[in-house]
Design a protein around this motif. Structure first.
Motif, mmCIF file in Angstrom:
data_model
loop_
_atom_site.group_PDB
_atom_site.id
_atom_site.type_symbol
_atom_site.label_atom_id
_atom_site.label_comp_id
_atom_site.label_asym_id
_atom_site.label_seq_id
_atom_site.Cartn_x
_atom_site.Cartn_y
_atom_site.Cartn_z
ATOM 1 N N GLY A 226 0.761 -1.285 -0.040
ATOM 2 C CA GLY A 226 -0.084 0.091 -0.080
ATOM 3 C C GLY A 226 0.683 1.196 0.071
ATOM 4 N N PHE A 227 0.506 2.079 -0.906
ATOM 5 C CA PHE A 227 1.398 3.408 -0.917
ATOM 6 C C PHE A 227 0.498 4.541 -1.596
ATOM 7 N N ALA A 228 0.646 5.795 -1.113
ATOM 8 C CA ALA A 228 0.099 7.030 -1.852
ATOM 9 C C ALA A 228 1.222 7.776 -2.327
ATOM 10 N N LYS A 229 0.838 8.961 -3.208
ATOM 11 C CA LYS A 229 1.883 9.953 -3.816
ATOM 12 C C LYS A 229 1.656 11.087 -3.165
ATOM 13 N N LEU A 255 -15.834 -3.499 -1.987
ATOM 14 C CA LEU A 255 -16.903 -2.323 -2.350
ATOM 15 C C LEU A 255 -16.899 -1.063 -2.082
ATOM 16 N N SER A 256 -15.863 -0.642 -1.206
ATOM 17 C CA SER A 256 -15.817 0.694 -0.737
ATOM 18 C C SER A 256 -14.717 1.074 -0.120
ATOM 19 N N VAL A 257 -14.115 2.270 -0.026
ATOM 20 C CA VAL A 257 -13.105 2.663 0.809
ATOM 21 C C VAL A 257 -13.375 3.851 1.621
ATOM 22 N N THR A 258 -12.913 4.024 2.696
ATOM 23 C CA THR A 258 -13.051 5.394 3.337
ATOM 24 C C THR A 258 -11.702 5.860 4.064
ATOM 25 N N SER A 259 -11.459 6.881 4.394
ATOM 26 C CA SER A 259 -10.327 7.666 5.117
ATOM 27 C C SER A 259 -10.699 8.803 5.789
ATOM 28 N N PRO A 260 -9.857 8.807 7.082
ATOM 29 C CA PRO A 260 -10.179 10.269 7.792
ATOM 30 C C PRO A 260 -9.638 11.531 7.253
ATOM 31 N N VAL A 261 -8.809 11.145 6.360
ATOM 32 C CA VAL A 261 -8.047 12.290 5.948
ATOM 33 C C VAL A 261 -8.679 12.745 4.554
ATOM 34 N N SER A 262 -9.749 12.484 4.099
ATOM 35 C CA SER A 262 -10.267 13.083 2.946
ATOM 36 C C SER A 262 -11.974 12.734 3.018
ATOM 37 N N GLY A 263 -12.731 13.809 2.125
ATOM 38 C CA GLY A 263 -14.197 13.548 2.357
ATOM 39 C C GLY A 263 -14.745 12.511 1.471
ATOM 40 N N GLU A 264 -14.009 11.855 0.737
ATOM 41 C CA GLU A 264 -14.486 10.884 0.083
ATOM 42 C C GLU A 264 -13.389 10.028 -0.648
ATOM 43 N N PRO A 319 -4.096 6.484 6.447
ATOM 44 C CA PRO A 319 -4.994 5.317 6.989
ATOM 45 C C PRO A 319 -6.239 5.358 6.119
ATOM 46 N N VAL A 320 -6.657 3.973 5.876
ATOM 47 C CA VAL A 320 -7.710 3.942 4.901
ATOM 48 C C VAL A 320 -8.641 2.601 5.454
ATOM 49 N N LYS A 329 -14.551 -5.460 6.835
ATOM 50 C CA LYS A 329 -13.823 -4.189 6.972
ATOM 51 C C LYS A 329 -12.373 -4.632 7.434
ATOM 52 N N VAL A 330 -11.270 -3.727 6.853
ATOM 53 C CA VAL A 330 -10.012 -3.998 6.812
ATOM 54 C C VAL A 330 -9.262 -2.752 6.786
ATOM 55 N N ASP A 331 -8.422 -2.718 7.843
ATOM 56 C CA ASP A 331 -7.753 -1.223 8.173
ATOM 57 C C ASP A 331 -6.396 -1.617 7.454
#
Length: 342
Positions: A226-229, A255-264, A319-320, A329-331
């Motif tokens: 897992g990584f982001a840019k 099905l879906s992904v959420t993160s506290p650092v973004s609105g969606e 975090p996602v 659900k998986v963190d």
């Protein structure tokens, strides 16, 4: 109390009228499609932010097309929720240096399609790119076609040299190039989100590096890599990637992904066909067949973080929470790499 109440009403009316007059003045000053920041320094990577202040005679805007001028290269548009994105590539008139690579083709037009921006609202459309090989004092024109269903408005008029642009009925958005102190230096850490690794020169790249992170297991699934840019300051959209391996005998689905650092957080897919790159949101998620592995990686499937609260910086973590149809659900924690994926 009566006097205070009357004053409150009077003050409220006065304040409301002042706000209305101010808003009207602003709308009148920028009644056409224009850039939020109308200047850029030579050889700099920027976010060219187009403002669309209204629709077409009351009709909602459904498509925005932007032609990119010579000298604005390595363009990477910012996706918008609810809009399809299309990037048309072609040949540059000159050859440009991209971190040691000689590039003579890339994005020449960007189209945000099948959206719905009501006439009552305002929005922006952002393209990251580099101003390269342009003399200071030059104004780069970005002709825009605004479509509202069957109605079309072209913002493509450019004043002749020495002419007055204010007299034009449908002026093209202009970006004036200014001389900079560190002319010739392009900051690699300001390269921003790279449209999920798609190098608009037509090569893949930018996605070979894989961070060292532990594998997370959930039932028969293994999630790894897992990584982001890293993103540009002020940029509200980021990209994320990881790999999912299904070791079981039963199909599953992300099905879906959420993160506290973004609105969606949306799941997107990119595809290039006939030299046109298209990106679409996968609202039904991604299937993970039994015994198969899917990779969210640059140039194909990826996460799109919308309305990011604080732009991702290299060395940070994101975090996602992934929601699977069967595994639940998986963190997961994504390591933020450089904008180049290293």
């Amino acid at each position: 109390m009566k006097t205070i109440k009357t004053f409150g009403k009077t003050f409220g009316k006065t304040l409301g009228l002042a706000a209305l007059l101010s808003a009207t003045a602003i709308a009148g000053a920028e009644a056409h499609v224009s850039f939020l920041d109308k200047q850029a320094t030579q050889d700099s990577t920027i976010l060219a932010t187009l403002q669309v202040p209204h629709g077409c005679d009351g009709k909602a805007t459904t498509e925005v097309r932007v032609k990119l001028p010579e000298g604005f290269v390595f363009a990477k548009p910012q996706p918008k929720a609810g809009w399809e994105l299309e990037v048309i590539k072609g040949d540059y008139q000159k050859t440009y240096d991209n971190h040691g690579d000689r590039v003579n083709k890339g994005a020449i037009e960007v189209r945000w399609k099948n959206g719905n921006l009501a006439d009552d609202f305002y929005d922006t459309f952002v393209i990251q790119g580099k101003v390269s090989g342009v003399e200071a004092g030059t104004s780069l024109a970005f002709p825009v076609t605004q479509m509202c269903g069957d109605m079309v408005t072209d913002w493509d008029q450019v004043a002749k040299e020495g002419g007055d642009a204010h007299g034009l009925k449908s002026p093209a958005p202009l970006l004036k190039v200014m001389a900079g102190e560190d002319h010739g230096h392009d900051h690699e850490d300001m390269a921003g989100m790279d449209m999920s690794g798609m190098n608009m020169s037509g090569t893949a790249g930018m996605g070979a590096a894989t961070p060292v992170v532990e594998t997370v297991k959930a039932g028969d699934l293994e999630i790894s890599g897992g990584f982001a840019k890293a993103m540009l300051p002020g940029q509200p959209v980021g990209g994320g990637f990881f790999t999912v391996k299904n070791n079981g005998k039963t199909d599953d689905r992300l099905l879906s992904v959420t993160s506290p650092v973004s609105g969606e957080v949306q799941i997107h897919e990119m595809e290039t066909k006939d030299n046109v790159m298209r990106m679409r949101q996968l609202k039904d998620g991604v299937a993970i067949a039994a015994g198969e592995t899917i990779k969210l990686e640059p140039g194909t499937l990826h996460l799109m973080f919308q309305k990011v609260k604080t732009p991702f910086k290299q060395g940070d973590t994101v975090p996602v929470t992934l929601t699977f149809e069967k595994a639940g659900k998986v963190d997961l924690v994504l390591q933020v790499l450089s904008a180049q994926g290293k």
